[in-house]
Design an enzyme around this catalytic site. Structure first.
Site, PDB file in Angstrom:
ATOM      1  N   GLY A  12       0.825  -1.221   0.000  1.00 20.63           N
ATOM      2  CA  GLY A  12       0.000   0.000   0.000  1.00 20.63           C
ATOM      3  C   GLY A  12       0.854   1.264   0.000  1.00 20.63           C
ATOM      4  O   GLY A  12       2.086   1.202   0.110  1.00 20.63           O
ATOM      5  N   VAL A  14       1.189   3.656   2.261  1.00 18.20           N
ATOM      6  CA  VAL A  14       1.945   3.845   3.498  1.00 18.20           C
ATOM      7  C   VAL A  14       2.939   2.703   3.708  1.00 18.20           C
ATOM      8  O   VAL A  14       4.086   2.938   4.096  1.00 18.20           O
ATOM      9  CB  VAL A  14       0.997   3.982   4.710  1.00 18.20           C
ATOM     10  N   SER A  40      -2.247  -9.689  -2.972  1.00 22.44           N
ATOM     11  CA  SER A  40      -0.930  -9.095  -3.261  1.00 22.44           C
ATOM     12  C   SER A  40       0.235 -10.023  -2.921  1.00 22.44           C
ATOM     13  O   SER A  40       1.375  -9.767  -3.322  1.00 22.44           O
ATOM     14  CB  SER A  40      -0.764  -7.786  -2.478  1.00 22.44           C
ATOM     15  N   CYS A 128      -2.729  11.152  10.344  1.00 20.12           N
ATOM     16  CA  CYS A 128      -1.745  12.036   9.705  1.00 20.12           C
ATOM     17  C   CYS A 128      -1.959  13.512  10.030  1.00 20.12           C
ATOM     18  O   CYS A 128      -1.008  14.244  10.330  1.00 20.12           O
ATOM     19  CB  CYS A 128      -1.759  11.829   8.186  1.00 20.12           C
ATOM     20  N   GLN A 155      -5.738  18.595   2.562  1.00 20.92           N
ATOM     21  CA  GLN A 155      -5.145  17.271   2.616  1.00 20.92           C
ATOM     22  C   GLN A 155      -4.934  16.634   1.240  1.00 20.92           C
ATOM     23  O   GLN A 155      -5.768  16.748   0.342  1.00 20.92           O
ATOM     24  CB  GLN A 155      -5.999  16.369   3.521  1.00 20.92           C
ATOM     25  N   ARG A 241     -10.182  17.848   1.377  1.00 23.30           N
ATOM     26  CA  ARG A 241      -9.278  17.202   0.422  1.00 23.30           C
ATOM     27  C   ARG A 241      -9.043  18.157  -0.742  1.00 23.30           C
ATOM     28  O   ARG A 241      -9.998  18.744  -1.268  1.00 23.30           O
ATOM     29  CB  ARG A 241      -9.930  15.909  -0.090  1.00 23.30           C
ATOM     30  N   HIS A 248       0.176  17.170   3.552  1.00 22.78           N
ATOM     31  CA  HIS A 248      -0.997  17.852   4.100  1.00 22.78           C
ATOM     32  C   HIS A 248      -0.571  19.241   4.579  1.00 22.78           C
ATOM     33  O   HIS A 248       0.493  19.397   5.173  1.00 22.78           O
ATOM     34  CB  HIS A 248      -1.541  17.100   5.319  1.00 22.78           C
TER      35      HIS A 248
END
Lengths: 345, 345
Positions: A12, A14, A40, A128, A155, A241, A248
């Site tokens: 992913g 992160v 995956s 975050c 963000q 967003r 961010h």
């Protein structure tokens, strides 16, 4: 001394950054075990120049693991984190699953490293948006005390995962040639309505709640109180967003409990670990997401005395949401656990 | 009864919208005189299906003009607006040249139409960010009084003119194919440093000032006080450019002087001329720039009671910066002048 480190959600947005952070920060990895869903598993990730095979994330995969970094969503964390702990691992979890659990420390090392002492196997990595804000606020809390915070966020799409990055890219490409953008993911994948983010701003991150706030906004409220250890702190977030890939930004108004000098505030921030001050509007110096990308620090600028309230201070805070906002904060927690002898071997 | 209307800056981003607004709102135009710099003169603009030749903006060009809509920058306004008045025209000026002049009404018709009464030939159109905010605040001021405002903006590039729209487009196209973006204009054309806006956020609009605020932010402070007629009103703005073509968004915290019911606030806003309420976060209903584009109204949503202050209210306000933020507000001023018999013939 090295450690066996598992990364859950290794493919992913992160997870990939977690592996890069381990590498970049020279974390003492003896063995890396990248884990992901069965879909995956079988692929590879690159670590220290070698391809490492991704395994399926099952309870038994944590056998022999010292530290497990989780970033595969709340559902996976709820199921597998306790299993990893049973197998002897310490879990650092990037999902919101355990953050408000009173038995789980919620940690930003520069801010509340001492909370790690009481850990019971699971440590939560904050949201975050929360992380970069509490880093910028901590030196002010220590010196003046905090009365209340009003924050509006800007963000990046990567906060919603790799697919959201692709969605922004595809939408922008389509709109540049006059085609209709296709929206499948934002603002919230599992909800009914999806809106384009390219050349737009969406004032919704995570699901909407009955009190008119979103879940993302309430995360900022609850997590900030827990990390700063102050339940009476007033916090009003508006989470938005915008079409940025990484980084961010936050427009923060903070009301301090005591009077302050702006020069002292600047100096407190400059001397705080993990903060870089970029603050000179007359010379066009301030933080921006494109500059913060790929850095572990929290960037602070646009420092200015409020025009209406003598104890009010305004600032603009930017950080890479995938790094300090997620991956590198998780790795820093692991580093602190080692340094503070809080890791079982 | 029809009027001869000049549009100064007819080929610019706002000037083009002024001509469209005159058409769309069925303004009683007898003759349209599009004016521009010598560089753009000789070209044509389209009005009511016909091509109209653009003339050079000189003092004599205002001979016989009843109403002159200016949007060609402060320098042009300072020189030519008094000339237009001498020739008998009423000037509605979109630049910041005359806004804080005490002999010049600064008008948003829904908010302070009565200020038109004392005009002396020049009427100023407020800054785009100010207009949409004061429209959303006015019904609240009337009912509860306003104590203070903290606002963070998410501003579209078209506020910086047609070339900024092209710059965003070109930068996005370049970055999508992995090329470096070229930045010549934003944040402020005449300043030294230019930064990419595509996939970025720039916390600077207009030049930076010694007090740490930008000129755009101080415009919002001074203009809001003048329009709402309250010098004691506290206002703290943070103005940010984001990669959106059209439509400014604002995250507004407002502290009222009296207690309020959220349902009453919603109803006051719904019944106020020029406002459309889009407010149901649980159903994903809220304003967004892509929806506000090409509309004259101010869209309000994300209405919610502050979590920390009993008289605090939060909202998200979006409007097309080229229309209500500039062109259509100017045309509405002209309409009000006619209706209120304030126009000399």
């Amino acid at each position: 001394m090295t450690y066996t480190v598992a990364v859950v959600g290794a493919t992913g947005a992160v997870g990939q950054q977690m592996i890069k952070s381990l590498e970049k920060r020279n974390f003492p990895v003896g063995k890396l075990i990248p884990l992901a869903s069965s879909r995956s598993a079988g692929g590879t990730v690159k670590f220290q120049g070698k391809a490492v095979t991704v395994l399926e994330a099952t309870p038994d995969a944590f056998e022999g693991v010292d530290i497990a970094l989780f970033s595969a969503g709340g559902g996976v964390s709820k199921f597998l984190a306790p299993e990893a702990v049973k197998h002897g691992a310490i879990v650092i979890d990037n999902s919101s699953a355990f953050r408000m659990d009173e038995n789980v420390p919620l940690v930003v090392p520069e801010v509340n490293r001492e909370a790690l002492t009481d850990h019971q196997g699971i440590i939560a990595n904050p949201n975050c948006s929360t992380i970069q804000m509490v880093v910028a606020l901590k030196p002010l809390q220590d010196q003046y005390g905090l009365e209340r915070i009003i924050v509006s966020t800007y963000q990046a799409v990567s906060g919603a995962g790799s697919q959201a990055i692709e969605e922004l890219r595809a939408q922008a490409a389509a709109m540049l040639v006059g085609e209709e953008p296709v929206s499948n993911l934002l603002p919230v994948g599992k909800l009914d309505q999806h809106y384009p983010i390219a050349f737009n701003a969406i004032p919704q991150i995570d699901v909407g709640l009955e009190n008119g706030f979103t879940f993302e906004e309430m995360k900022m409220v609850h997590e900030t109180k827990k990390i700063l250890g102050d339940d009476s702190l007033g916090i009003t977030p508006t989470c938005v967003r915008i079409p940025v890939y990484r980084g961010h930004s936050e427009s923060i108004y903070v009301e301090l409990k005591e009077n302050y000098q702006l020069s002292e505030v600047r100096s407190l921030l400059e001397n705080f670990s993990g903060i870089i001050v970029q603050d000179d509007i007359e010379q066009q110096v301030y933080p921006m997401p494109i500059d913060a990308t790929d850095h572990d620090e929290v960037f602070v600028g646009r420092l200015r005395r409020d025009l209406a309230h003598p104890k009010g201070l305004n600032m603009w805070v930017v950080s890479d949401n995938l790094l300090k906002g997620a991956a590198s904060n998780a790795v820093q927690i692991a580093e602190a656990l080692i340094e503070d002898h809080l890791i079982r071997r």
